[in-house]
Write an enzyme that holds these catalytic residues in place. Sequence first.
Site, short mmCIF file in Angstrom:
data_model
loop_
_atom_site.label_atom_id
_atom_site.label_comp_id
_atom_site.label_asym_id
_atom_site.label_seq_id
_atom_site.Cartn_x
_atom_site.Cartn_y
_atom_site.Cartn_z
N GLY A 30 0.82 -1.21 0.00
CA GLY A 30 0.00 0.00 0.00
C GLY A 30 0.85 1.26 0.00
O GLY A 30 2.03 1.23 -0.35
N HIS A 36 4.65 2.29 -7.86
CA HIS A 36 3.67 1.20 -7.92
C HIS A 36 2.80 1.33 -9.17
O HIS A 36 2.45 0.34 -9.81
CB HIS A 36 2.75 1.24 -6.70
CG HIS A 36 3.43 1.03 -5.38
ND1 HIS A 36 3.60 2.04 -4.46
CD2 HIS A 36 3.98 -0.07 -4.83
CE1 HIS A 36 4.22 1.56 -3.40
NE2 HIS A 36 4.47 0.30 -3.59
N ASP A 156 13.60 -2.54 -5.09
CA ASP A 156 13.95 -3.55 -4.08
C ASP A 156 14.64 -4.70 -4.80
O ASP A 156 14.09 -5.79 -4.94
CB ASP A 156 12.70 -4.03 -3.34
CG ASP A 156 12.06 -2.90 -2.55
OD1 ASP A 156 12.75 -2.28 -1.73
OD2 ASP A 156 10.86 -2.63 -2.78
N VAL A 182 11.35 4.04 -10.60
CA VAL A 182 10.81 5.35 -11.00
C VAL A 182 11.44 6.39 -10.07
O VAL A 182 11.46 6.21 -8.85
CB VAL A 182 9.28 5.38 -10.90
CG1 VAL A 182 8.74 6.76 -11.27
CG2 VAL A 182 8.67 4.31 -11.80
N ARG A 193 8.51 5.02 1.96
CA ARG A 193 9.17 5.57 3.15
C ARG A 193 9.63 7.02 2.94
O ARG A 193 10.02 7.67 3.90
CB ARG A 193 10.33 4.68 3.59
CG ARG A 193 9.85 3.35 4.17
CD ARG A 193 10.93 2.55 4.86
NE ARG A 193 10.39 1.46 5.64
CZ ARG A 193 10.27 0.18 5.22
NH1 ARG A 193 10.68 -0.15 4.02
NH2 ARG A 193 9.77 -0.75 6.01
O1 PAF Z 1 7.97 -4.85 -1.87
C1 PAF Z 1 6.99 -4.87 -1.08
O2 PAF Z 1 6.19 -3.96 -1.02
C2 PAF Z 1 6.80 -6.09 -0.18
O3 PAF Z 1 8.01 -6.60 0.26
C3 PAF Z 1 5.96 -7.20 -0.84
C4 PAF Z 1 6.64 -7.79 -2.06
C5 PAF Z 1 4.61 -6.65 -1.24
C6 PAF Z 1 5.73 -8.34 0.14
O4 PAF Z 1 5.05 -7.89 1.28
#
Ligand code: PAF
Length: 286
Positions: A30, A36, A156, A182, A193
Amino acid sequence: MLIHTIAEVREQVKEWRKQGLSIGLVPTMGALHDGHKSLIEKSVEKCDKTVVSVFVNPIQFCPGEDLDKYPRTLEADEKLCNDAGVDIVFAPSPKEMYGEGHILSNDFLTYVIPPYFYTDKLCGKSRVGHFDGVCTVVNKLFNIVQPDFAFFGEKDRQQLIILKKMVKDLNIPIQIIPCPIVREESGLALSSRNKYLSENDKKEALVLSKILFNIKACYEKGIKDCKLLHETAFSYLNEHHSLEYLEFRDADDLEEKKIADKNTIVFIALKIGDVRLIDNIALENV
Ligand code: PAF
C-alpha cells in the site's frame, strides 16, 4: 473491486480461469505512489485481469522497525487502482492471512526460507528474517491468486533477485516481471518511506542517487576497480548521512564483485536521521 477475503478472491479467479483469461498480480504494502503505478500499468497492459494486493505484512518487519507507523492509505490506494483499470484490490487483514491470533513465530507458521547466501548480505544483514517474511507472504499471495505474471520493482533489487530464485527453485509456474525504478526529476527513487522525510531530509536523500549516478559515469569512463569506484562516494557524504552499505554485486546471484562488469549492480543503503533509504543501479542495461 475491493476484496478482503481469500475465499472471494479465489471465487473470482476461478471465474476468470474458466474464461481463459490471463492474470497479473502486483503485490504491494500500500501507500501507493507512481512507482507502484508503473507496475500496475504494466500488468494492466500485459494481462487480461490485474489483482493488486495491499497488505502490510507483519512477518517481514524486524523488531523495532516501522510496522506500526508504516503508512496505511487504503482509500487513496483503491482510487489509484480503480483509475488504472485494476480488477481486484485484495486487502486482507493479518488475521485473514495468518489465522486466529495470527501467531507469527516460525514455531507456529510454515515459512519459505530463501538461501542464506542471498540473505546474509545487503539489507538482509541488518534486517534478519526480513526475506523469510517476504518469501512466505509472496508465496501465499501466489497460491491465493495463482497469477500468470507477477510484477516487482527493481527498487527492491535484492528482494527481486531472491523472489526469482524462489520461483526457480520451487518450480512455481509464474513469470516474474521486473519493473524499472521510477525517480523524481531530482533523481530520488520513489519509495513509500519517502513520506517520513522532511523537505530538508529529502534534499539530503539525493545523495543516494548522486553517488550511484557518479559511479556509473566513472564506470563508463573506464574505471572498473570496485574499490576505486567505492571511494568516489566519500566526497558526497556528510554528517547527515549514515552509510550502511555501498556494495558491488552480481545481478543474478549477489556474489561480490571486485572488478565491475556488465552484470554488476551497485547497491546502497543509508540513513538520514531515523529514515533508512535504499537504492541501486545497474552499471549496464543488459
Ligand atoms: O515490496 C513490497 O512492497 C513487499 O516486500 C511485498 C513484495 C509486497 C511483500 O510484502
